[in-house]
Design a protein around this motif. Sequence first.
Motif, PDB file in Angstrom:
ATOM      1  N   PHE A   5       0.827  -1.205   0.000  1.00  0.00           N
ATOM      2  CA  PHE A   5       0.000   0.000   0.000  1.00  0.00           C
ATOM      3  C   PHE A   5       0.868   1.265   0.000  1.00  0.00           C
ATOM      4  CE2 PHE A   5      -3.558  -2.706   1.504  1.00  0.00           C
ATOM      5  CZ  PHE A   5      -4.525  -2.266   0.615  1.00  0.00           C
ATOM      6  N   GLY A   6       1.935   1.259   0.787  1.00  0.00           N
ATOM      7  CA  GLY A   6       2.813   2.422   0.820  1.00  0.00           C
ATOM      8  C   GLY A   6       3.510   2.650  -0.499  1.00  0.00           C
ATOM      9  N   LEU A   7       4.014   1.598  -1.118  1.00  0.00           N
ATOM     10  CA  LEU A   7       4.675   1.740  -2.414  1.00  0.00           C
ATOM     11  C   LEU A   7       3.691   2.185  -3.491  1.00  0.00           C
ATOM     12  CD1 LEU A   7       7.371   1.373  -3.878  1.00  0.00           C
ATOM     13  CD2 LEU A   7       6.729  -1.000  -4.305  1.00  0.00           C
ATOM     14  N   THR A   8       2.474   1.658  -3.448  1.00  0.00           N
ATOM     15  CA  THR A   8       1.443   2.090  -4.398  1.00  0.00           C
ATOM     16  C   THR A   8       1.119   3.562  -4.229  1.00  0.00           C
ATOM     17  OG1 THR A   8       0.503  -0.142  -4.351  1.00  0.00           O
ATOM     18  CG2 THR A   8      -0.876   1.612  -5.236  1.00  0.00           C
ATOM     19  N   ALA A   9       1.066   4.028  -2.988  1.00  0.00           N
ATOM     20  CA  ALA A   9       0.807   5.448  -2.744  1.00  0.00           C
ATOM     21  C   ALA A   9       1.888   6.329  -3.354  1.00  0.00           C
ATOM     22  CB  ALA A   9       0.695   5.708  -1.244  1.00  0.00           C
ATOM     23  N   MET A  10       3.150   5.900  -3.270  1.00  0.00           N
ATOM     24  CA  MET A  10       4.238   6.683  -3.842  1.00  0.00           C
ATOM     25  C   MET A  10       4.160   6.736  -5.366  1.00  0.00           C
ATOM     26  SD  MET A  10       5.933   7.928  -1.348  1.00  0.00           S
ATOM     27  CE  MET A  10       4.316   8.068  -0.556  1.00  0.00           C
ATOM     28  N   PHE A  11       3.799   5.626  -5.992  1.00  0.00           N
ATOM     29  CA  PHE A  11       3.669   5.613  -7.455  1.00  0.00           C
ATOM     30  C   PHE A  11       2.478   6.459  -7.912  1.00  0.00           C
ATOM     31  CE2 PHE A  11       6.210   1.564  -7.365  1.00  0.00           C
ATOM     32  CZ  PHE A  11       7.264   2.053  -8.118  1.00  0.00           C
ATOM     33  N   ILE A  12       1.398   6.429  -7.143  1.00  0.00           N
ATOM     34  CA  ILE A  12       0.245   7.261  -7.496  1.00  0.00           C
ATOM     35  C   ILE A  12       0.583   8.739  -7.328  1.00  0.00           C
ATOM     36  CG2 ILE A  12      -2.155   7.785  -6.937  1.00  0.00           C
ATOM     37  CD1 ILE A  12      -2.555   4.936  -6.132  1.00  0.00           C
ATOM     38  N   VAL A  13       1.400   9.061  -6.337  1.00  0.00           N
ATOM     39  CA  VAL A  13       1.841  10.453  -6.174  1.00  0.00           C
ATOM     40  C   VAL A  13       2.629  10.906  -7.400  1.00  0.00           C
ATOM     41  CG1 VAL A  13       3.462  11.885  -4.889  1.00  0.00           C
ATOM     42  CG2 VAL A  13       1.771  10.565  -3.674  1.00  0.00           C
ATOM     43  N   CYS A  14       3.497  10.037  -7.911  1.00  0.00           N
ATOM     44  CA  CYS A  14       4.244  10.375  -9.128  1.00  0.00           C
ATOM     45  C   CYS A  14       3.300  10.576 -10.308  1.00  0.00           C
ATOM     46  CB  CYS A  14       5.261   9.283  -9.434  1.00  0.00           C
ATOM     47  SG  CYS A  14       6.597   9.156  -8.233  1.00  0.00           S
ATOM     48  N   ALA A  15       2.273   9.731 -10.418  1.00  0.00           N
ATOM     49  CA  ALA A  15       1.283   9.912 -11.479  1.00  0.00           C
ATOM     50  C   ALA A  15       0.530  11.230 -11.316  1.00  0.00           C
ATOM     51  CB  ALA A  15       0.310   8.734 -11.487  1.00  0.00           C
ATOM     52  N   LEU A  16       0.231  11.610 -10.088  1.00  0.00           N
ATOM     53  CA  LEU A  16      -0.412  12.894  -9.826  1.00  0.00           C
ATOM     54  C   LEU A  16       0.491  14.055 -10.234  1.00  0.00           C
ATOM     55  CD1 LEU A  16      -2.737  14.527  -8.570  1.00  0.00           C
ATOM     56  CD2 LEU A  16      -1.617  14.282  -6.354  1.00  0.00           C
ATOM     57  N   TYR A  17       1.776  13.916  -9.982  1.00  0.00           N
ATOM     58  CA  TYR A  17       2.737  14.954 -10.379  1.00  0.00           C
ATOM     59  C   TYR A  17       2.792  15.089 -11.902  1.00  0.00           C
ATOM     60  CZ  TYR A  17       7.260  17.133 -11.259  1.00  0.00           C
ATOM     61  OH  TYR A  17       8.263  17.945 -11.727  1.00  0.00           O
ATOM     62  N   LEU A  18       2.821  13.978 -12.614  1.00  0.00           N
ATOM     63  CA  LEU A  18       2.855  14.020 -14.073  1.00  0.00           C
ATOM     64  C   LEU A  18       1.565  14.615 -14.640  1.00  0.00           C
ATOM     65  CD1 LEU A  18       4.498  10.567 -14.875  1.00  0.00           C
ATOM     66  CD2 LEU A  18       5.578  12.822 -14.898  1.00  0.00           C
ATOM     67  N   THR A  19       0.431  14.313 -14.016  1.00  0.00           N
ATOM     68  CA  THR A  19      -0.836  14.900 -14.456  1.00  0.00           C
ATOM     69  C   THR A  19      -0.841  16.410 -14.247  1.00  0.00           C
ATOM     70  OG1 THR A  19      -1.976  12.853 -13.877  1.00  0.00           O
ATOM     71  CG2 THR A  19      -3.327  14.806 -14.170  1.00  0.00           C
ATOM     72  N   ALA A  20      -0.327  16.864 -13.107  1.00  0.00           N
ATOM     73  CA  ALA A  20      -0.240  18.305 -12.862  1.00  0.00           C
ATOM     74  C   ALA A  20       0.705  18.973 -13.851  1.00  0.00           C
ATOM     75  CB  ALA A  20       0.226  18.560 -11.432  1.00  0.00           C
ATOM     76  N   LEU A  21       1.773  18.281 -14.228  1.00  0.00           N
ATOM     77  CA  LEU A  21       2.715  18.833 -15.200  1.00  0.00           C
ATOM     78  C   LEU A  21       2.073  18.964 -16.574  1.00  0.00           C
ATOM     79  CD1 LEU A  21       5.654  19.791 -15.443  1.00  0.00           C
ATOM     80  CD2 LEU A  21       6.281  17.458 -16.047  1.00  0.00           C
ATOM     81  N   GLN A  22       1.301  17.969 -16.994  1.00  0.00           N
ATOM     82  CA  GLN A  22       0.586  18.054 -18.260  1.00  0.00           C
ATOM     83  C   GLN A  22      -0.464  19.161 -18.237  1.00  0.00           C
ATOM     84  OE1 GLN A  22      -1.004  14.185 -19.057  1.00  0.00           O
ATOM     85  NE2 GLN A  22       0.990  13.253 -19.454  1.00  0.00           N
ATOM     86  N   ALA A  23      -1.141  19.300 -17.111  1.00  0.00           N
ATOM     87  CA  ALA A  23      -2.137  20.371 -16.988  1.00  0.00           C
ATOM     88  C   ALA A  23      -1.479  21.747 -17.076  1.00  0.00           C
ATOM     89  CB  ALA A  23      -2.892  20.233 -15.666  1.00  0.00           C
ATOM     90  N   GLN A  24      -0.300  21.889 -16.495  1.00  0.00           N
ATOM     91  CA  GLN A  24       0.402  23.167 -16.574  1.00  0.00           C
ATOM     92  C   GLN A  24       0.803  23.482 -18.017  1.00  0.00           C
ATOM     93  OE1 GLN A  24       4.302  23.362 -14.853  1.00  0.00           O
ATOM     94  NE2 GLN A  24       4.130  25.510 -14.349  1.00  0.00           N
ATOM     95  N   LYS A  25       1.261  22.487 -18.758  1.00  0.00           N
ATOM     96  CA  LYS A  25       1.626  22.720 -20.161  1.00  0.00           C
ATOM     97  C   LYS A  25       0.413  23.147 -20.982  1.00  0.00           C
ATOM     98  CE  LYS A  25       5.584  19.559 -20.222  1.00  0.00           C
ATOM     99  NZ  LYS A  25       6.166  18.319 -20.814  1.00  0.00           N
ATOM    100  N   LEU A  26      -0.723  22.467 -20.773  1.00  0.00           N
ATOM    101  CA  LEU A  26      -1.946  22.852 -21.473  1.00  0.00           C
ATOM    102  C   LEU A  26      -2.401  24.245 -21.053  1.00  0.00           C
ATOM    103  CD1 LEU A  26      -4.252  22.062 -23.375  1.00  0.00           C
ATOM    104  CD2 LEU A  26      -5.404  21.018 -21.422  1.00  0.00           C
ATOM    105  N   TYR A  27      -2.245  24.558 -19.792  1.00  0.00           N
ATOM    106  CA  TYR A  27      -2.601  25.885 -19.282  1.00  0.00           C
ATOM    107  C   TYR A  27      -1.733  26.965 -19.913  1.00  0.00           C
ATOM    108  CZ  TYR A  27      -3.133  29.599 -15.780  1.00  0.00           C
ATOM    109  OH  TYR A  27      -3.346  30.790 -15.154  1.00  0.00           O
ATOM    110  N   GLU A  28      -0.439  26.707 -20.053  1.00  0.00           N
ATOM    111  CA  GLU A  28       0.457  27.673 -20.676  1.00  0.00           C
ATOM    112  C   GLU A  28       0.120  27.876 -22.149  1.00  0.00           C
ATOM    113  OE1 GLU A  28       4.321  26.150 -19.987  1.00  0.00           O
ATOM    114  OE2 GLU A  28       4.413  26.791 -17.878  1.00  0.00           O
ATOM    115  N   ILE A  29      -0.276  26.799 -22.834  1.00  0.00           N
ATOM    116  CA  ILE A  29      -0.658  26.936 -24.246  1.00  0.00           C
ATOM    117  C   ILE A  29      -1.916  27.782 -24.378  1.00  0.00           C
ATOM    118  CG2 ILE A  29      -1.498  25.646 -26.248  1.00  0.00           C
ATOM    119  CD1 ILE A  29       0.327  23.358 -25.407  1.00  0.00           C
ATOM    120  N   GLU A  30      -2.915  27.537 -23.538  1.00  0.00           N
ATOM    121  CA  GLU A  30      -4.141  28.335 -23.595  1.00  0.00           C
ATOM    122  C   GLU A  30      -3.884  29.796 -23.250  1.00  0.00           C
ATOM    123  OE1 GLU A  30      -7.194  26.658 -21.238  1.00  0.00           O
ATOM    124  OE2 GLU A  30      -7.480  24.895 -22.518  1.00  0.00           O
TER     125      GLU A  30
END
Length: 260
Positions: free
Chosen positions: A183-208
Amino acid sequence: MAVTHADLTPSRRKTDLGSKFGTTLMVVCVLCGLSSFVFCLTAESMKSEVTWVQMALGQGRKVVCLYSGSGRTPFVCSLVSLLLLAIAMGLEHGYLLTAITKTSDSNPGRPPLLVWMSYSSTAKSMKWQALLFFMGTWICFAVGEVILVIGIAVESGHLHGWARARTDCLVMRTGLFAAAGVFGLTAMFIVCALYLTALQAQKLYEIEESVRREILEASNVYASQPQESVAVTVPQDSRSYEADWSMQTCQDHRKPSNST
């Protein structure tokens, strides 16, 4: 010395998404999750076992239990695993919260990513994805921490006097420490996925924001240009014809009508 494009590009702050600090923090969080998983496996392999025996007491017999060890090793391993997960989650979510609530130095007039409002389907899917990742990481983290807290409480109950016979002995079930590590290791991987999603959202935000800025600049330039007056040139022949026609009309109105 030649000036390159990299020299003119504004550098990112440590709190910005996509910075070297953020990437390093992601790697550290994953390493903390892996270390926590290893400690949980160690606690699983070294956890205390219970042996039930019958003891003769006078004319009767009594069933008592004996621990196989003091439980010091699983206690320490589970405690270290709990602290590693807590530190990693605190650092990661603190960084993400700081990154999405503050603007970048390269665009000081731009609102933060947290107040981004977009009606595109891609932006909506990213928001739902980030929400699911956020909830998933906290659920996995909470379940793993609860299991570790229970393990710490169980193993700490016989740190002293573990060889003494008891009428009641508490032990962790097989696989619980390993489940906490998963469960702890899964939480860390999901946090990384959340970080990548926020990074993609920022790129789309900058384009708009870039497209919106270009539209505003183009509209301001168009509005500031003076409107040219349109001159209508009437040919000379048509003007003379209109003058003759108007004079003929006036003469017709002045003629007296013939009486019968």
